[in-house]
Design a protein around this motif. Structure first.
Motif, PDB file in Angstrom:
ATOM      1  N   VAL A 297       3.463  -0.921   4.065  1.00  0.00           N
ATOM      2  CA  VAL A 297       2.577   0.064   3.524  1.00  0.00           C
ATOM      3  C   VAL A 297       3.906   1.172   3.617  1.00  0.00           C
ATOM      4  O   VAL A 297       4.876   1.153   4.973  1.00  0.00           O
ATOM      5  CB  VAL A 297       1.605   0.897   5.121  1.00  0.00           C
ATOM      6  CG1 VAL A 297       0.705   2.297   4.518  1.00  0.00           C
ATOM      7  CG2 VAL A 297       0.800  -0.456   5.362  1.00  0.00           C
ATOM      8  N   LEU A 298       4.271   1.815   2.748  1.00  0.00           N
ATOM      9  CA  LEU A 298       5.487   2.766   2.418  1.00  0.00           C
ATOM     10  C   LEU A 298       4.292   4.507   2.943  1.00  0.00           C
ATOM     11  O   LEU A 298       3.464   4.945   1.626  1.00  0.00           O
ATOM     12  CB  LEU A 298       5.524   2.215   0.790  1.00  0.00           C
ATOM     13  CG  LEU A 298       5.982   0.810   1.197  1.00  0.00           C
ATOM     14  CD1 LEU A 298       6.179   0.188  -0.176  1.00  0.00           C
ATOM     15  CD2 LEU A 298       7.799   0.918   1.469  1.00  0.00           C
ATOM     16  N   GLU A 299       5.104   5.122   3.212  1.00  0.00           N
ATOM     17  CA  GLU A 299       4.693   6.248   3.191  1.00  0.00           C
ATOM     18  C   GLU A 299       5.596   7.331   3.103  1.00  0.00           C
ATOM     19  O   GLU A 299       6.896   6.934   4.299  1.00  0.00           O
ATOM     20  CB  GLU A 299       4.035   6.673   4.657  1.00  0.00           C
ATOM     21  CG  GLU A 299       3.935   8.100   5.384  1.00  0.00           C
ATOM     22  CD  GLU A 299       3.106   9.155   4.105  1.00  0.00           C
ATOM     23  OE1 GLU A 299       3.166   9.949   3.825  1.00  0.00           O
ATOM     24  OE2 GLU A 299       1.858   8.216   3.888  1.00  0.00           O
ATOM     25  N   ARG A 300       6.071   8.119   2.100  1.00  0.00           N
ATOM     26  CA  ARG A 300       7.037   8.423   2.192  1.00  0.00           C
ATOM     27  C   ARG A 300       7.130   9.551   3.664  1.00  0.00           C
ATOM     28  O   ARG A 300       8.667  10.374   3.755  1.00  0.00           O
ATOM     29  CB  ARG A 300       6.646  10.393   0.562  1.00  0.00           C
ATOM     30  CG  ARG A 300       7.909  10.437   0.669  1.00  0.00           C
ATOM     31  CD  ARG A 300       7.446  11.588  -1.668  1.00  0.00           C
ATOM     32  NE  ARG A 300       5.907  12.393  -0.587  1.00  0.00           N
ATOM     33  CZ  ARG A 300       6.052  13.286  -0.630  1.00  0.00           C
ATOM     34  NH1 ARG A 300       6.766  13.904  -0.621  1.00  0.00           N
ATOM     35  NH2 ARG A 300       4.233  13.913  -1.100  1.00  0.00           N
ATOM     36  N   GLN A 301       6.050  10.790   4.131  1.00  0.00           N
ATOM     37  CA  GLN A 301       6.549  11.544   4.895  1.00  0.00           C
ATOM     38  C   GLN A 301       6.212  10.627   6.474  1.00  0.00           C
ATOM     39  O   GLN A 301       6.772   9.701   6.260  1.00  0.00           O
ATOM     40  CB  GLN A 301       5.349  12.173   5.354  1.00  0.00           C
ATOM     41  CG  GLN A 301       4.717  12.975   4.086  1.00  0.00           C
ATOM     42  CD  GLN A 301       3.820  14.302   4.125  1.00  0.00           C
ATOM     43  OE1 GLN A 301       2.658  14.096   3.622  1.00  0.00           O
ATOM     44  NE2 GLN A 301       3.975  15.318   4.179  1.00  0.00           N
TER      45      GLN A 301
ATOM     46  N   ILE B 147       0.626  -1.203  -0.097  1.00  0.00           N
ATOM     47  CA  ILE B 147       0.254  -0.303   0.169  1.00  0.00           C
ATOM     48  C   ILE B 147       0.503   1.229  -0.089  1.00  0.00           C
ATOM     49  O   ILE B 147       2.079   1.848   1.155  1.00  0.00           O
ATOM     50  CB  ILE B 147      -0.746   0.224   1.028  1.00  0.00           C
ATOM     51  CG1 ILE B 147      -1.640  -1.101   1.013  1.00  0.00           C
ATOM     52  CG2 ILE B 147      -1.971   1.490   1.217  1.00  0.00           C
ATOM     53  CD1 ILE B 147      -2.594  -0.997   2.541  1.00  0.00           C
ATOM     54  N   ILE B 148       0.601   2.061  -0.972  1.00  0.00           N
ATOM     55  CA  ILE B 148       1.591   3.671  -1.039  1.00  0.00           C
ATOM     56  C   ILE B 148       0.247   4.565  -0.280  1.00  0.00           C
ATOM     57  O   ILE B 148      -0.455   4.825  -0.324  1.00  0.00           O
ATOM     58  CB  ILE B 148       1.836   3.973  -2.648  1.00  0.00           C
ATOM     59  CG1 ILE B 148       2.191   2.790  -3.144  1.00  0.00           C
ATOM     60  CG2 ILE B 148       2.421   5.134  -2.540  1.00  0.00           C
ATOM     61  CD1 ILE B 148       2.395   2.879  -4.800  1.00  0.00           C
ATOM     62  N   GLY B 149       0.945   4.659   0.722  1.00  0.00           N
ATOM     63  CA  GLY B 149       0.320   6.003   1.359  1.00  0.00           C
ATOM     64  C   GLY B 149      -0.451   5.238   2.808  1.00  0.00           C
ATOM     65  O   GLY B 149      -0.914   4.304   2.515  1.00  0.00           O
ATOM     66  N   ALA B 150      -0.133   6.416   4.173  1.00  0.00           N
ATOM     67  CA  ALA B 150      -0.414   5.607   5.160  1.00  0.00           C
ATOM     68  C   ALA B 150      -1.460   6.686   5.803  1.00  0.00           C
ATOM     69  O   ALA B 150      -2.143   6.342   6.675  1.00  0.00           O
ATOM     70  CB  ALA B 150       0.354   5.849   6.126  1.00  0.00           C
ATOM     71  N   GLY B 151      -2.540   7.809   4.812  1.00  0.00           N
ATOM     72  CA  GLY B 151      -3.287   8.004   5.038  1.00  0.00           C
ATOM     73  C   GLY B 151      -4.543   7.366   5.167  1.00  0.00           C
ATOM     74  O   GLY B 151      -4.254   6.090   5.435  1.00  0.00           O
ATOM     75  N   PRO B 152      -5.598   7.878   5.927  1.00  0.00           N
ATOM     76  CA  PRO B 152      -7.349   7.063   5.975  1.00  0.00           C
ATOM     77  C   PRO B 152      -6.876   5.905   5.374  1.00  0.00           C
ATOM     78  O   PRO B 152      -7.370   4.914   5.776  1.00  0.00           O
ATOM     79  CB  PRO B 152      -8.008   8.102   5.893  1.00  0.00           C
ATOM     80  CG  PRO B 152      -7.408   9.251   6.818  1.00  0.00           C
ATOM     81  CD  PRO B 152      -5.963   9.536   6.001  1.00  0.00           C
TER      82      PRO B 152
ATOM     83  N   HIS C 122       9.863   6.260   3.463  1.00  0.00           N
ATOM     84  CA  HIS C 122      10.040   5.906   2.375  1.00  0.00           C
ATOM     85  C   HIS C 122       9.241   5.850   1.477  1.00  0.00           C
ATOM     86  O   HIS C 122       8.180   6.152   0.914  1.00  0.00           O
ATOM     87  CB  HIS C 122       9.543   3.797   2.460  1.00  0.00           C
ATOM     88  CG  HIS C 122      10.616   3.091   3.799  1.00  0.00           C
ATOM     89  ND1 HIS C 122      11.015   2.211   3.444  1.00  0.00           N
ATOM     90  CD2 HIS C 122      11.032   3.114   4.543  1.00  0.00           C
ATOM     91  CE1 HIS C 122      12.011   1.691   4.104  1.00  0.00           C
ATOM     92  NE2 HIS C 122      12.323   3.356   5.529  1.00  0.00           N
ATOM     93  N   THR C 123       9.430   5.792   0.215  1.00  0.00           N
ATOM     94  CA  THR C 123       9.441   6.862  -1.368  1.00  0.00           C
ATOM     95  C   THR C 123       9.077   5.628  -2.736  1.00  0.00           C
ATOM     96  O   THR C 123      10.039   5.519  -2.567  1.00  0.00           O
ATOM     97  CB  THR C 123       9.952   8.150  -1.836  1.00  0.00           C
ATOM     98  OG1 THR C 123      10.159   9.109  -0.634  1.00  0.00           O
ATOM     99  CG2 THR C 123       9.587   8.678  -3.039  1.00  0.00           C
TER     100      THR C 123
END
Length: 417
Positions: free
Chosen positions: A38-42, A15-20, A132-133
């Motif tokens: 889950v890979l989250e850039r921020q 999953i790209i992005g850890a938002g809702p 992680h981007t």
């Protein structure tokens, strides 16, 4: 939340992005026994806009095992929306609505809310990596598994091979950019300027349990939000065509302050209340793609399509997309032949198109004529309230089943009465 060293890792779902959308999808997949990365850039917590939830979203938080954590976080309770134009007022209580389900929710500081959700997903066993981007993706064509090319902040590159990839990157729109999926949006280019204020509003002067949406006294296509938050803060902002808000960064505070003071209700409420952060700007956020899925991947929430902030539909659409995508993917991983278009794309867009019909008529002024019409029929009012509460997929509601025709007919009644 984790460390790694190997050059290629394998997982059921990346999953790209850890938002809702990403957090809820991760939790639902873990509840189905899937391995999830889950890979989250921020790094969280981080600021995000979209602070007023809709009651429909509560069902998805409950399904993902996150409801207790959200309820116990102490956010501002919300039960409706309050619309204002030149002293006219029309309030909708979301508990009084056509569709069954939750009628209350919260107004949240998204930095805290999003952090709670992704922590709930991690507690359920999702491997969450911040900083992680995703740099590239090989799609899952010809029976191959999709592969992501990822780099962390220390410069370590690695690959992730998955059965399937969800893009929940929100406005980052990672896969639409990497795979060139962008399509023209049917929405005009609008922008928003916004901040948080220490509102200091005395008890009883305004209903803190409702979002306040006010239209500019002279321009019906310019509107303001005031979202009361916990602890005596409010989020305030103005939305208009991009050119109307196009001022140098140094002048944004002055511009927003002047606009708020032009609105006869918000002006006295917010007036000279101190801004708690520099005024931010977001523009060109309306987005679209041709399809919400492709070989080995699906787009969730804002990564696929974002309409407009006026009815706070973003988080609800994101959570609905996570719910639908996980249902569809579980069937596929269990060996079924799945048609992603009919199982995911079409039903998700049905609700988005309901919201779109409301948004478009908000900006023409037609929906405002309906909302401020003095002689409202209670049953129709409950149908409108249900859509405003997020129940945009309930086709027992005529304004969901056929929103364009129904809203046009209702507007004719309101203007010719």
């Amino acid at each position: 939340m984790s460390t790694h060293s190997s050059k290629r890792i394998t997982v059921d779902v990346a999953i790209i992005g850890a938002g809702p959308a990403g957090a809820v999808a991760a939790a639902l997949l873990r509840r189905s026994g899937r391995s999830v990365l889950v890979l989250e850039r921020q790094h969280f917590p981080r600021f995000s806009i979209g602070e007023s939830l809709l009651p429909q979203s509560m069902a998805y938080l409950e399904e993902a095992g996150m409801l207790q954590a959200v309820v116990e976080a102490g956010f501002q309770y919300k039960n409706g929306a309050h619309f204002i134009h030149r002293g006219q007022s029309s309030a909708f209580d979301f508990r009084d609505k056509h569709s069954p389900g939750w009628g209350t929710t919260y107004q949240v500081e998204r930095a805290v809310f999003d952090d709670i959700l992704i922590r709930c997903a991690a507690q359920q066993g999702a491997d969450v990596r911040f900083g992680h981007t995703v740099r590239a993706m090989q799609t899952g064509e010809n029976g191959n598994k999709p592969v992501l090319d990822v780099i962390d902040e220390a410069g370590n590159a690695y690959e992730v091979e998955a059965h399937f990839v969800f893009d929940a990157s929100g406005f980052g729109r990672v896969l639409p950019r990497l795979l060139n999926l962008e399509a023209p949006t049917r929405m005009p280019t609008r922008a928003a300027i916004f901040t948080h204020v220490r509102d200091g509003i005395p008890v009883g002067v305004t209903d803190r349990n409702k979002i306040c949406v006010a239209t500019h006294p002279e321009r019906r296509d310019v509107w303001f939000w005031m979202i009361p938050l916990a602890g005596g803060r409010s989020s305030v902002g103005c939305v208009a065509e991009a050119s109307f808000l196009d001022v140098p960064e140094a002048e944004r505070d002055t511009k927003l302050r002047a606009l708020i003071q032009q609105e006869p209700t918000l002006g006295p409420l917010i007036g000279n209340a101190p801004f708690l952060m520099p005024v931010r700007h977001i523009g060109g956020y309306a987005a679209n793609v041709e399809r919400l899925h492709g070989p080995g991947y699906a787009l969730l929430g804002n990564a696929g399509e974002f309409l407009d902030p006026v009815f706070s539909s973003g988080v609800t659409i994101a959570l609905r997309s996570a719910h639908l995508a996980v249902q569809t993917l579980n069937r596929q991983l269990n060996g079924e032949q799945v048609d992603w278009s009919s199982a995911y794309d079409v039903p998700l867009r049905k609700g988005i198109d309901t919201f779109r019909a409301f948004v478009e008529r908000w900006y023409t002024g037609e929906l405002q004529d309906i909302i401020f019409y003095p002689d409202q029929t209670p049953s129709i009012r409950r149908m409108i309230s249900a859509v405003l509460a997020g129940y945009a997929w309930d086709e027992s509601n005529p304004y969901v089943a056929d929103p364009v025709r129904r809203l046009n007919a209702l507007h004719d009644v309101c203007t010719h009465a």
